[in-house]
Design a protein around this motif. Structure first.
Motif, PDB file in Angstrom:
ATOM      1  N   SER A  80      22.165  17.389  -6.929  1.00  0.00           N
ATOM      2  CA  SER A  80      22.803  18.314  -7.880  1.00  0.00           C
ATOM      3  C   SER A  80      22.928  19.740  -7.328  1.00  0.00           C
ATOM      4  N   THR A  81      22.623  19.932  -6.056  1.00  0.00           N
ATOM      5  CA  THR A  81      22.576  21.304  -5.508  1.00  0.00           C
ATOM      6  C   THR A  81      23.892  22.063  -5.654  1.00  0.00           C
ATOM      7  N   LEU A  82      25.004  21.425  -5.281  1.00  0.00           N
ATOM      8  CA  LEU A  82      26.269  22.167  -5.300  1.00  0.00           C
ATOM      9  C   LEU A  82      26.651  22.574  -6.721  1.00  0.00           C
ATOM     10  N   LEU A  83      26.328  21.723  -7.680  1.00  0.00           N
ATOM     11  CA  LEU A  83      26.613  22.094  -9.075  1.00  0.00           C
ATOM     12  C   LEU A  83      25.655  23.188  -9.538  1.00  0.00           C
ATOM     13  N   ARG A  84      24.381  23.063  -9.166  1.00  0.00           N
ATOM     14  CA  ARG A  84      23.405  24.082  -9.577  1.00  0.00           C
ATOM     15  C   ARG A  84      23.718  25.425  -8.929  1.00  0.00           C
ATOM     16  N   ARG A  85      24.255  25.387  -7.725  1.00  0.00           N
ATOM     17  CA  ARG A  85      24.550  26.628  -6.994  1.00  0.00           C
ATOM     18  C   ARG A  85      26.043  26.927  -7.009  1.00  0.00           C
ATOM     19  N   ARG A  86      26.701  26.555  -8.079  1.00  0.00           N
ATOM     20  CA  ARG A  86      28.160  26.718  -8.114  1.00  0.00           C
ATOM     21  C   ARG A  86      28.580  28.181  -7.988  1.00  0.00           C
ATOM     22  N   SER A  87      27.776  29.095  -8.546  1.00  0.00           N
ATOM     23  CA  SER A  87      28.176  30.504  -8.474  1.00  0.00           C
ATOM     24  C   SER A  87      28.141  31.005  -7.027  1.00  0.00           C
ATOM     25  N   LEU A  88      27.306  30.391  -6.235  1.00  0.00           N
ATOM     26  CA  LEU A  88      27.242  30.758  -4.816  1.00  0.00           C
ATOM     27  C   LEU A  88      28.421  30.163  -4.048  1.00  0.00           C
TER      28      LEU A  88
ATOM     29  N   LEU B  95      33.226  40.281  -3.375  1.00  0.00           N
ATOM     30  CA  LEU B  95      32.493  40.568  -4.617  1.00  0.00           C
ATOM     31  C   LEU B  95      33.293  39.924  -5.744  1.00  0.00           C
ATOM     32  N   LEU B  96      33.077  38.662  -5.921  1.00  0.00           N
ATOM     33  CA  LEU B  96      33.917  37.882  -6.826  1.00  0.00           C
ATOM     34  C   LEU B  96      33.080  37.344  -7.975  1.00  0.00           C
ATOM     35  N   GLY B  97      33.242  37.905  -9.125  1.00  0.00           N
ATOM     36  CA  GLY B  97      32.492  37.408 -10.278  1.00  0.00           C
ATOM     37  C   GLY B  97      31.261  38.239 -10.545  1.00  0.00           C
ATOM     38  N   PHE B  98      31.007  38.508 -11.835  1.00  0.00           N
ATOM     39  CA  PHE B  98      29.880  39.347 -12.245  1.00  0.00           C
ATOM     40  C   PHE B  98      28.559  38.670 -11.896  1.00  0.00           C
ATOM     41  N   GLY B  99      27.793  39.318 -11.068  1.00  0.00           N
ATOM     42  CA  GLY B  99      26.452  38.800 -10.777  1.00  0.00           C
ATOM     43  C   GLY B  99      26.457  37.395 -10.229  1.00  0.00           C
ATOM     44  N   ALA B 100      27.561  36.982  -9.620  1.00  0.00           N
ATOM     45  CA  ALA B 100      27.622  35.625  -9.068  1.00  0.00           C
ATOM     46  C   ALA B 100      26.526  35.452  -8.032  1.00  0.00           C
ATOM     47  N   ALA B 101      25.898  34.315  -8.069  1.00  0.00           N
ATOM     48  CA  ALA B 101      24.815  33.957  -7.129  1.00  0.00           C
ATOM     49  C   ALA B 101      23.521  34.697  -7.406  1.00  0.00           C
ATOM     50  N   MET B 102      23.481  35.489  -8.474  1.00  0.00           N
ATOM     51  CA  MET B 102      22.220  36.143  -8.847  1.00  0.00           C
ATOM     52  C   MET B 102      21.245  35.079  -9.341  1.00  0.00           C
ATOM     53  N   GLN B 103      20.033  35.125  -8.842  1.00  0.00           N
ATOM     54  CA  GLN B 103      19.045  34.116  -9.213  1.00  0.00           C
ATOM     55  C   GLN B 103      18.079  34.704 -10.236  1.00  0.00           C
ATOM     56  N   ASP B 104      18.163  34.214 -11.457  1.00  0.00           N
ATOM     57  CA  ASP B 104      17.363  34.755 -12.558  1.00  0.00           C
ATOM     58  C   ASP B 104      15.865  34.694 -12.310  1.00  0.00           C
ATOM     59  N   LEU B 105      15.416  33.641 -11.629  1.00  0.00           N
ATOM     60  CA  LEU B 105      13.967  33.449 -11.468  1.00  0.00           C
ATOM     61  C   LEU B 105      13.392  34.224 -10.293  1.00  0.00           C
ATOM     62  N   LEU B 106      14.266  34.874  -9.541  1.00  0.00           N
ATOM     63  CA  LEU B 106      13.779  35.672  -8.410  1.00  0.00           C
ATOM     64  C   LEU B 106      13.689  37.141  -8.803  1.00  0.00           C
ATOM     65  N   ASN B 144      11.740  40.075 -12.651  1.00  0.00           N
ATOM     66  CA  ASN B 144      12.699  38.986 -12.514  1.00  0.00           C
ATOM     67  C   ASN B 144      14.096  39.477 -12.886  1.00  0.00           C
ATOM     68  N   ALA B 145      15.090  38.959 -12.201  1.00  0.00           N
ATOM     69  CA  ALA B 145      16.464  39.413 -12.442  1.00  0.00           C
ATOM     70  C   ALA B 145      16.900  39.144 -13.874  1.00  0.00           C
ATOM     71  N   ARG B 146      16.316  38.129 -14.514  1.00  0.00           N
ATOM     72  CA  ARG B 146      16.730  37.814 -15.891  1.00  0.00           C
ATOM     73  C   ARG B 146      16.328  38.912 -16.868  1.00  0.00           C
ATOM     74  N   GLU B 147      15.432  39.798 -16.435  1.00  0.00           N
ATOM     75  CA  GLU B 147      15.007  40.886 -17.310  1.00  0.00           C
ATOM     76  C   GLU B 147      15.960  42.086 -17.225  1.00  0.00           C
ATOM     77  N   LEU B 148      16.947  42.002 -16.353  1.00  0.00           N
ATOM     78  CA  LEU B 148      17.896  43.109 -16.206  1.00  0.00           C
ATOM     79  C   LEU B 148      19.075  42.932 -17.150  1.00  0.00           C
ATOM     80  N   SER B 149      19.678  44.053 -17.532  1.00  0.00           N
ATOM     81  CA  SER B 149      20.909  43.976 -18.329  1.00  0.00           C
ATOM     82  C   SER B 149      22.047  43.562 -17.396  1.00  0.00           C
ATOM     83  N   SER B 150      23.175  43.156 -17.990  1.00  0.00           N
ATOM     84  CA  SER B 150      24.284  42.693 -17.152  1.00  0.00           C
ATOM     85  C   SER B 150      24.795  43.823 -16.252  1.00  0.00           C
ATOM     86  N   GLY B 151      24.779  45.045 -16.772  1.00  0.00           N
ATOM     87  CA  GLY B 151      25.221  46.185 -15.972  1.00  0.00           C
ATOM     88  C   GLY B 151      24.306  46.435 -14.789  1.00  0.00           C
ATOM     89  N   MET B 152      22.995  46.242 -15.007  1.00  0.00           N
ATOM     90  CA  MET B 152      22.032  46.438 -13.908  1.00  0.00           C
ATOM     91  C   MET B 152      22.156  45.315 -12.874  1.00  0.00           C
TER      92      MET B 152
END
Lengths: 252, 237
Positions: A80-88, B95-106, B144-152
């Motif tokens: 499921s990696t590609l779906l989980r990392r879709r934003s990347l 830079l495509l998409g708001f916070g794309a690839a941001m990892q909430d748990l990191l 954790n990134a999930r504690e940030l507002s969308s603007g941050m």
């Protein structure tokens, strides 16, 4: 592998590891609990039967479970990696195999900790280290290549067919019994033994047993077969995931 | 520094196959294998040609669905064109998409490391400190990134990209994120990069938000360029 590629891979793998461990209360312990529980159940069930046929059945079983569990959990998690990392994948021009590789590396790291525990126990209670422990290097590299290849295929297919998750779970259940995880190959009739012998995982398990159990018979041809299967799977998987990367990005 | 082209696009065409809802495995397998989709293909971009010189900033405008994001993804190399060619001269920061690839748990720091890696930057301690200062998130370093507002959240990929040494910036709507102070700082940094020879192309619904930065406006309508010229001469929408 360029420095940028390897740096990105390591950073993504580290992030994947942290996310995996931080998302549960027990974290890394879960990866040990699963094989430990499987060992407990299988050992209790089969010690009186298979234990009579196979000396050192506890070590025999642990070696089988460790290698099986590595392949099974790594490929299932990678699916499921590609779906989980879709934003990347949909927003950065990363090599498509990178998120999958990062995911596999976290499973590999857990696996190496399990192996380290096994060999530490063997050193303390069964004597060692032995020269044939060096076989661990080609064994683990071949197994890693096999896992990467399979993971590349299933992770791409899962983007297009969600059914793959169910199908793969069924296939893994069948493969568990077709792989000599808890029984010795000698219990299978000579006429049907080709079936598990065609399975590269059989040779990974047998090679690990040869290192862990003194006098365990093992043919080097099995390791060569595993290496060839691993290389073929990794090469075919890499070509597949790269050829389909644009379609994957579109779909995501 | 102006003159050489950083982005050259010639005859770019992109067609998507609209997806029917997932049905069953066999229908999906057939579509996957033979590439036939039951719905009419959607032409997202058709015969797009333009170039962007070093030191030039282009605002890409158009209604929703006009093809802006698709064009940026093609320029970034994420999607492949059906026809035509894209040539990029220089390191690219998408830079495509708001916070794309941001990892909430990191944590914020770990996210900076991830975005630095995605922008091919080796993130040493100095780099991390610099980005923390630029984003104003030094106090959230271990949060954790999930504690940030969308603007941050949007500040991390934005500032990491702007300090990646890239010469081509592809920005999708992100200039409308964050508060006024952050936008001003981001635009000021983009102006510096432009002066140093970077090419900037950003999709927006409001080109006025970066009026001092923009040299040129490209408007897309139904996947085609309907206007390409100075912002002042653009027809009113």
């Amino acid at each position: 592998m360029t420095r940028t590629y390897s740096n990105t891979l390591l950073v993504l793998a580290r992030a994947e590891w942290k996310m995996r461990q931080q998302s549960t209360f027990l974290g890394f312990l879960w990866t040990l609990l699963n094989p430990a529980l499987l060992f407990l159940v299988l050992y209790t069930l089969f010690i009186k039967w298979i234990g009579k046929l196979q000396p050192d059945y506890a070590v025999f079983l642990i070696a089988g479970i460790i290698e099986w569990n590595y392949f099974s959990s790594a490929t299932t998690y990678a699916l499921s990696t590609l779906l989980r990392r879709r934003s990347l994948v949909a927003n950065y021009p990363v090599a498509p195999e990178l998120p999958v590789l990062a995911c596999v590396l976290t499973s590999a790291f857990s696996h190496y900790l399990e192996l380290a525990s096994l060999f530490a126990v063997l050193t303390l209670f069964a004597g060692g280290p032995h020269l044939n422990w060096l076989l661990l290097v080609p064994l683990e590299l071949s197994l890693l290549a096999l896992i990467c290849g399979v993971s590349f295929f299933v992770s791409v297919l899962y983007v297009f067919f969600l059914d793959i998750e169910r199908i793969y779970a069924i296939l893994m259940s069948a493969a568990f019994f077709l792989t000599p995880v808890f029984y010795p190959l000698s219990t299978i009739g000579a006429g049907r033994r080709w079936l598990p012998e065609l399975n590269p995982l059989t040779h990974a398990i047998e090679a690990l047993r040869a290192m862990a159990i003194p006098g365990y018979s093992f043919t080097p041809g099995g390791l060569a077969f595993l290496a060839a299967a691993g290389l073929a799977a990794a090469a075919a998987g890499t070509i597949f995931i790269r050829k389909t990367s644009a379609r994957v990005a579109e779909r995501l | 520094m102006t003159g050489e082209n950083r982005i050259t696009v010639q005859g770019l065409t992109k067609t998507f196959s609209l997806q029917s809802p997932r049905t069953d495995l066999f229908s999906e397998a057939k579509k996957f294998l033979v590439g036939r989709y039951p719905l009419v293909p959607l032409k997202a971009l058709e015969d797009i040609s333009f170039s962007v010189a070093a030191g030039q900033a282009v605002a890409l405008t158009g209604h929703n669905g006009s093809g802006k994001s698709t064009l940026l993804r093609l320029l970034a190399g994420i999607l492949k064109p059906g026809a035509g060619a894209v040539r990029i001269n220089g390191k690219t920061a998408p830079l495509l998409g708001f916070g794309a690839a941001m990892q909430d748990l990191l944590s914020v720091e770990e996210n900076i490391r991830v975005f630095a890696a995605l922008n091919a930057v080796a993130a040493g301690p100095q780099y991390i400190e610099h980005i923390l200062a630029e984003t104003g998130l030094a106090g959230f370093r271990h949060a954790n990134a999930r504690e940030l507002s969308s603007g941050m959240r949007v500040r991390i990929p934005f500032m990491t990209a702007l300090h990646s040494g890239a010469e081509v910036f592809l920005i999708d709507e992100m200039l409308s994120a964050g508060d006024a102070d952050f936008r001003a700082a981001a635009i000021a940094r983009l102006a510096e990069l432009k002066k140093a020879g970077a090419a900037i192309i950003f999709a927006t619904h409001d080109p006025g938000q970066a009026a001092g930065l923009v040299d040129r406006l490209i408007t897309l309508e139904h996947g085609r360029i309907s206007y390409d010229g100075p912002p002042a001469a653009a027809p009113k929408a």
